[in-house]
Design a protein around this motif. Structure first.
Motif, mmCIF file in Angstrom:
data_model
loop_
_atom_site.group_PDB
_atom_site.id
_atom_site.type_symbol
_atom_site.label_atom_id
_atom_site.label_comp_id
_atom_site.label_asym_id
_atom_site.label_seq_id
_atom_site.Cartn_x
_atom_site.Cartn_y
_atom_site.Cartn_z
ATOM 1 N N ASN A 84 15.234 14.045 26.227
ATOM 2 C CA ASN A 84 15.733 15.262 25.586
ATOM 3 C C ASN A 84 14.816 15.637 24.417
ATOM 4 N N PRO A 85 14.265 16.852 24.407
ATOM 5 C CA PRO A 85 13.305 17.220 23.360
ATOM 6 C C PRO A 85 13.867 17.144 21.944
ATOM 7 N N SER A 86 15.129 17.511 21.759
ATOM 8 C CA SER A 86 15.712 17.446 20.416
ATOM 9 C C SER A 86 15.823 16.003 19.938
ATOM 10 N N LEU A 87 16.141 15.093 20.854
ATOM 11 C CA LEU A 87 16.194 13.683 20.479
ATOM 12 C C LEU A 87 14.797 13.132 20.228
ATOM 13 N N GLN A 88 13.802 13.645 20.942
ATOM 14 C CA GLN A 88 12.436 13.215 20.687
ATOM 15 C C GLN A 88 12.000 13.604 19.272
ATOM 16 N N LEU A 89 12.438 14.768 18.813
ATOM 17 C CA LEU A 89 12.118 15.173 17.447
ATOM 18 C C LEU A 89 12.744 14.217 16.436
ATOM 19 N N ALA A 90 14.016 13.863 16.667
ATOM 20 C CA ALA A 90 14.677 12.913 15.767
ATOM 21 C C ALA A 90 13.993 11.552 15.811
ATOM 22 N N ALA A 91 13.556 11.160 17.000
ATOM 23 C CA ALA A 91 12.951 9.840 17.156
ATOM 24 C C ALA A 91 11.582 9.739 16.502
ATOM 25 N N THR A 92 10.909 10.858 16.334
ATOM 26 C CA THR A 92 9.562 10.850 15.756
ATOM 27 C C THR A 92 9.543 11.347 14.310
ATOM 28 N N SER A 93 10.706 11.460 13.694
ATOM 29 C CA SER A 93 10.777 11.927 12.312
ATOM 30 C C SER A 93 10.418 10.808 11.341
ATOM 31 N N PRO A 94 9.926 11.140 10.146
ATOM 32 C CA PRO A 94 9.665 10.107 9.135
ATOM 33 C C PRO A 94 10.913 9.294 8.797
ATOM 34 N N GLU A 95 12.076 9.925 8.798
ATOM 35 C CA GLU A 95 13.336 9.232 8.523
ATOM 36 C C GLU A 95 13.574 8.128 9.552
ATOM 37 N N MET A 96 13.326 8.439 10.837
ATOM 38 C CA MET A 96 13.503 7.445 11.891
ATOM 39 C C MET A 96 12.470 6.327 11.758
ATOM 40 N N ALA A 97 11.239 6.684 11.476
ATOM 41 C CA ALA A 97 10.201 5.664 11.333
ATOM 42 C C ALA A 97 10.558 4.668 10.239
ATOM 43 N N SER A 98 11.057 5.163 9.122
ATOM 44 C CA SER A 98 11.452 4.284 8.029
ATOM 45 C C SER A 98 12.602 3.374 8.438
ATOM 46 N N ALA A 99 13.592 3.938 9.153
ATOM 47 C CA ALA A 99 14.752 3.145 9.572
ATOM 48 C C ALA A 99 14.345 2.042 10.535
ATOM 49 N N ILE A 100 13.347 2.320 11.386
ATOM 50 C CA ILE A 100 12.925 1.329 12.376
ATOM 51 C C ILE A 100 12.126 0.203 11.734
#
Length: 506
Positions: A118-134
């Motif tokens: 899903n493109p919208s989920l891909q945006l969330a997955a590649t956000s700086p916020e997600m990177a920090s959480a991971i």
């Protein structure tokens, strides 16, 4: 950083087709629909997905067999359904290594909400916020990140069931249920002591270390026959669906009540089914009052899923809620599989019309995270570290659930599921009339796409369905269960019905 955030913001406003993975668009160029309209002029939710299944080899094909053989040397593959290629899966369609693309109405055992890639989920997955959480995954109980409250309030808690305004996050559905059970036991003992401020006695503390009463009290969780609440140690004692899950595992001596065994069609057996539900309620009350280890809580699924897709009426669940209040027993609703829009309501228990909310609602699967909702402050343990582990959930998965919630709202997917489910159920009714030996006890009317039926040759049907491009699953001993994604539309229902007709004729 600022430029990346501006890019993400601009991308979110674009239609999903514009930001679909380019590689996938090219791969499906020959099969993709060029029209933006779907059912009766309704916009297609994934306009770049295939127009239908693509079958190029038997399943599994040669490349899949090779991959399965390799995997089996290092990982148990005996429960394998198919070897998937997620890089080439998109929307409602799952691909394998041999170029086969199947309409997926099983969706990772009901856990994919808004489509593959899903493109919208891909945006969330590649956000700086997600990177920090991971990469900085916090031990949330000790070192929560500064924006954890915001992540919860704008995500998980924004869709909390009515009357429940707090959450305890976890790792999986089994984990969510076990955490809820622990909360129920601590709440019960806290009440019996006289309140949260009453200290533990020395006898309680010492006996707990030897697994003896009073520190390890003789209490229980009441569940229902054919229920499934997980495979971890405590949740397994409330699971009653299949022996294979429970064999050789020590279990708690906890009660199981009968779940209504309804007759279909429902409108032809209204009196018999009402009597059956009253019988089950009466036996449940007897167990609550007489079981040697008093139940601290009753746990139930709105629809018994893994145990065979067994339904009961809203009146039954209202009666059960009344019993738990009458006897001061907590009411836990296990929405691990039914939650997040699958039944045409965001939470399946919304269909019941309860006078008071459940005490706890557990969730996972389509949420892509897990935990339990609650509203009573007294369900918080009276001291720290009583409900605790290193992770206590996962901010990365909570961020993903927030994106899922936003996508559900943007595309009005709960309403879409209700509408598509009604259309699909009507089509299955027509198939049942044409093939009465293939579709028996059709159930799930008015429950979105959460539909099932019994099949005397269930395993053969599931196997042959792959040959016509449909990935479908079973439950219980003989049920075929449908678990499509929330982006499943009427055009997909037509493909499913056509595929099933081919199987039934074979």
């Amino acid at each position: 950083m600022a430029s990346l955030l501006r890019t993400v913001t601009r991308s979110i406003s674009r239609p999903a087709s514009r930001i679909a993975p380019i590689r996938l668009q090219r791969h499906y160029a020959s099969a993709a629909t060029s029209a933006l309209a779907g059912d009766n002029g309704t916009p297609a939710l994934f306009p770049d997905e295939p127009t239908g299944p693509i079958i190029r080899t038997v399943i599994p094909g040669p490349k899949s067999k090779e991959a399965i053989e390799r995997l089996s040397k290092v990982f148990d593959t005996r429960s394998l359904n198919m070897m998937a290629n997620y890089g080439q899966s998109y929307g409602n369609y799952i691909a394998d290594l041999d170029g086969n693309v199947l309409l997926d109405v099983y969706a990772q055992i009901a856990s994919i909400p808004v489509g593959y890639n899903n493109p919208s989920l891909q945006l969330a997955a590649t956000s700086p916020e997600m990177a920090s959480a991971i990469i900085n995954r916090p031990a949330l109980g000790n070192f929560p990140q500064h924006d954890w409250a915001d992540i919860l309030e704008t995500g998980i808690l924004s869709v909390a069931p009515k009357g429940l305004n707090q959450v305890f996050t976890g790792q999986s559905g089994s984990d969510a249920n076990e955490l809820a059970y622990k909360a129920a036991f601590m709440y019960r003992r806290q009440q019996e002591r006289g309140g949260a401020n009453v200290e533990f006695t020395e006898a309680e503390m010492n006996s707990s270390m030897t697994n003896q009463s009073p520190g390890a009290p003789q209490l229980s969780i009441l569940s229902f026959k054919k229920a499934f609440h997980g495979r971890l140690f405590g949740s397994l004692s409330t699971t009653r669906s299949k022996p294979i899950h429970k064999l050789d595992i020590p279990a708690f001596d906890w009660p199981q009540a009968p779940f209504p065994d309804l007759k279909y069609p429902l409108d032809e057996y209204a009196a018999e089914n009402q009597a059956e539900e009253q019988r089950c309620l009466a036996e449940t009350e007897l167990l609550i009052k007489s079981w040697h280890a008093p139940p601290a809580a009753v746990v139930i699924e709105p629809i018994q899923s893994e145990g065979g897709d067994n339904h009961a009426s809203p009146a039954f669940f209202r009666g059960l809620r009344a019993l738990t209040k009458k006897h001061n027993v907590l009411f836990i609703v296990d929405e691990v599989q039914t939650g997040v829009g699958a039944t045409g309501k965001f939470w399946a228990h919304e269909h019941w019309g309860l006078d008071s909310p459940p005490d706890m609602v557990t969730f996972s699967k389509k949420a892509q995270t897990a935990g339990y909702y609650f509203g009573n402050d007294d369900l918080r343990p009276n001291k720290p570290y009583r409900q605790f582990n290193t992770w206590m959930g996962d901010p990365a998965r909570a961020i993903l659930f927030r994106a899922i919630i936003q996508e559900i709202a943007r595309l009005d997917l709960v309403q879409n599921t209700a509408k598509t489910g009604a259309y699909l159920y009507a089509g299955l009714q027509r198939l049942a009339e044409a093939f009465p030996n293939e579709i028996q006890h059709l159930r799930g009317k008015g429950q979105g796409t959460f539909i099932a039926w019994d099949s005397p040759r269930r395993d053969e049907v599931l196997r042959k369905a792959k040959g016509v491009g449909i990935n479908i699953g079973g439950s219980g001993e003989k049920a075929v269960r449908l678990r499509p994604m929330l982006i499943f539309q009427e055009k997909h229902a037509d493909l499913l019905l056509e595929g099933l007709e081919k199987v039934f004729k074979s």
